[in-house]
Design an enzyme around this catalytic site. Structure first.
Site, PDB file in Angstrom:
ATOM      1  N   GLY A   1       0.785  -1.229   0.000  1.00  0.00           N
ATOM      2  CA  GLY A   1       0.000   0.000   0.000  1.00  0.00           C
ATOM      3  C   GLY A   1       0.812   1.272   0.000  1.00  0.00           C
ATOM      4  O   GLY A   1       0.308   2.335   0.375  1.00  0.00           O
TER       5      GLY A   1
ATOM      6  N   GLY B   1       2.381   2.657  -2.783  1.00  0.00           N
ATOM      7  CA  GLY B   1       2.413   3.341  -4.066  1.00  0.00           C
ATOM      8  C   GLY B   1       3.289   2.652  -5.091  1.00  0.00           C
ATOM      9  O   GLY B   1       3.659   3.244  -6.110  1.00  0.00           O
ATOM     10  N   LYS B   2       3.609   1.386  -4.831  1.00  0.00           N
ATOM     11  CA  LYS B   2       4.483   0.616  -5.714  1.00  0.00           C
ATOM     12  C   LYS B   2       3.910   0.478  -7.115  1.00  0.00           C
ATOM     13  O   LYS B   2       4.651   0.499  -8.106  1.00  0.00           O
ATOM     14  CB  LYS B   2       4.712  -0.755  -5.069  1.00  0.00           C
ATOM     15  CG  LYS B   2       5.566  -1.724  -5.817  1.00  0.00           C
ATOM     16  CD  LYS B   2       6.030  -2.857  -4.893  1.00  0.00           C
ATOM     17  CE  LYS B   2       4.953  -3.429  -4.014  1.00  0.00           C
ATOM     18  NZ  LYS B   2       3.889  -4.137  -4.760  1.00  0.00           N
ATOM     19  N   THR B   3       2.588   0.348  -7.221  1.00  0.00           N
ATOM     20  CA  THR B   3       1.963   0.209  -8.540  1.00  0.00           C
ATOM     21  C   THR B   3       2.113   1.491  -9.351  1.00  0.00           C
ATOM     22  O   THR B   3       2.378   1.452 -10.560  1.00  0.00           O
ATOM     23  CB  THR B   3       0.479  -0.157  -8.389  1.00  0.00           C
ATOM     24  OG1 THR B   3       0.379  -1.415  -7.724  1.00  0.00           O
ATOM     25  CG2 THR B   3      -0.203  -0.263  -9.744  1.00  0.00           C
ATOM     26  N   VAL B   4       1.969   2.633  -8.710  1.00  0.00           N
ATOM     27  CA  VAL B   4       2.125   3.914  -9.402  1.00  0.00           C
ATOM     28  C   VAL B   4       3.559   4.072  -9.882  1.00  0.00           C
ATOM     29  O   VAL B   4       3.818   4.496 -11.019  1.00  0.00           O
ATOM     30  CB  VAL B   4       1.705   5.080  -8.489  1.00  0.00           C
ATOM     31  CG1 VAL B   4       1.988   6.422  -9.159  1.00  0.00           C
ATOM     32  CG2 VAL B   4       0.229   4.974  -8.135  1.00  0.00           C
TER      33      VAL B   4
ATOM     34  N   LYS C   1       2.615  -8.381 -13.386  1.00  0.00           N
ATOM     35  CA  LYS C   1       2.359  -8.623 -11.957  1.00  0.00           C
ATOM     36  C   LYS C   1       2.165 -10.128 -11.814  1.00  0.00           C
ATOM     37  O   LYS C   1       1.087 -10.654 -12.126  1.00  0.00           O
ATOM     38  CB  LYS C   1       1.100  -7.869 -11.520  1.00  0.00           C
ATOM     39  CG  LYS C   1       0.694  -8.123 -10.071  1.00  0.00           C
ATOM     40  CD  LYS C   1       1.144  -7.017  -9.168  1.00  0.00           C
ATOM     41  CE  LYS C   1       0.630  -7.205  -7.744  1.00  0.00           C
ATOM     42  NZ  LYS C   1       0.891  -6.053  -6.910  1.00  0.00           N
TER      43      LYS C   1
ATOM     44  N   GLU D   1       6.214  -6.195 -11.053  1.00  0.00           N
ATOM     45  CA  GLU D   1       5.795  -5.687  -9.743  1.00  0.00           C
ATOM     46  C   GLU D   1       5.423  -6.843  -8.829  1.00  0.00           C
ATOM     47  O   GLU D   1       4.553  -7.651  -9.140  1.00  0.00           O
ATOM     48  CB  GLU D   1       4.600  -4.737  -9.875  1.00  0.00           C
ATOM     49  CG  GLU D   1       4.204  -4.158  -8.524  1.00  0.00           C
ATOM     50  CD  GLU D   1       2.889  -3.409  -8.520  1.00  0.00           C
ATOM     51  OE1 GLU D   1       2.442  -3.029  -7.429  1.00  0.00           O
ATOM     52  OE2 GLU D   1       2.304  -3.221  -9.604  1.00  0.00           O
TER      53      GLU D   1
ATOM     54  N   PRO E   1       6.771  12.140  -5.587  1.00  0.00           N
ATOM     55  CA  PRO E   1       5.866  12.797  -4.646  1.00  0.00           C
ATOM     56  C   PRO E   1       4.437  12.295  -4.826  1.00  0.00           C
ATOM     57  O   PRO E   1       4.086  11.721  -5.860  1.00  0.00           O
ATOM     58  CB  PRO E   1       5.991  14.281  -5.024  1.00  0.00           C
ATOM     59  CG  PRO E   1       6.364  14.265  -6.475  1.00  0.00           C
ATOM     60  CD  PRO E   1       7.205  13.041  -6.678  1.00  0.00           C
TER      61      PRO E   1
ATOM     62  N   VAL F   1       0.981  12.622  -5.953  1.00  0.00           N
ATOM     63  CA  VAL F   1       0.419  13.434  -7.028  1.00  0.00           C
ATOM     64  C   VAL F   1      -1.101  13.484  -6.872  1.00  0.00           C
ATOM     65  O   VAL F   1      -1.775  12.454  -6.909  1.00  0.00           O
ATOM     66  CB  VAL F   1       0.782  12.862  -8.411  1.00  0.00           C
ATOM     67  CG1 VAL F   1       0.198  13.721  -9.523  1.00  0.00           C
ATOM     68  CG2 VAL F   1       2.294  12.746  -8.562  1.00  0.00           C
TER      69      VAL F   1
END
Length: 214
Positions: A13, A15-18, A33, A100, A184, A186
């Site tokens: 949770g 922000g690894k996917t972003v 994935k 990922e 950062p 976003v």
């Protein structure tokens, strides 16, 4: 062989996917994935497709897609499935591939197989995604130690969140690891804002130079 990069997280949770989406777009690559746990409300693959604008052929299908939003070993058990590491072999691609992981490195895929042990078998360089919030020094240094004990090459650490210069410096110095930059948070994230944020805060060459820490 095309460039392969594993994006691992210090936990879930963060922000690894972003970050994975931004890196995939910057590389003009493909995304995979291997294990998706939790499909209600959409998958990470679907989100990456939305954030990158890449065609479906560039978003490789998961080896396992599990309904329950919990640790993969339990999600698989709830469906009567046992995850087979043979199915987690990295697919061949002509373009760079961003892989990922599901949550943190020590997540169990089944009761006698940790995710990090699959990564060790791949011997593919890892980008470690870490929060900038309190507690990240401990989580990041432990993750780096676990990777190095298994001789997994580490490209560096990519931070996600608000700036925390001392935390980044401390991790870099004690962990002996390259600091790749910081993504950062976003607001109202979309494809263009993510592209701009990655370009402003990272040097793509840092991910692809071939230099890794032991």
């Amino acid at each position: 062989m095309s460039t392969r990069i594993v994006v691992a997280g210090t936990d879930t949770g963060l922000g690894k996917t972003v970050l994975s989406a931004a890196l995939t777009a910057a590389l003009d690559g493909c995304y995979w994935k291997p294990v998706q746990a939790g499909t209600i409300g959409g998958t990470d693959s679907e989100r990456v497709k939305l954030l990158t604008g890449l065609g479906a052929e560039r978003i490789l299908p998961e080896a396992y897609q599990l309904r329950a939003a919990c640790s993969p070993h339990l999600a698989a058990e709830l469906e009567g499935i046992e995850i087979d590491p043979v199915r987690l072999a990295i697919p061949e691609t002509e373009r760079p591939l961003v892989i990922e992981l599901a949550g943190g490195l020590m997540v169990p895929l089944k009761r006698n197989l940790l995710q990090i042990d699959v990564v060790a078998g791949w011997q593919t360089p890892v980008v470690l995604a870490a929060r900038t919030a309190l507690g990240t020094i401990n989580h990041t240094l432990l993750s780096l130690e676990a990777l190095r004990r298994r001789n997994v090459p580490v490209i560096g650490v990519a931070f996600i969140g608000d700036e925390n210069a001392d935390t980044a410096r401390t991790i870099g110095e004690i962990g002996g690891v390259k600091l790749l930059g910081r993504l950062p948070i976003v607001a109202r994230i979309d494809r263009e804002r993510l592209r701009e944020a990655f370009a402003a805060n990272f040097q793509l060459a840092g991910f692809t130079s071939g230099e890794t820490s032991p």
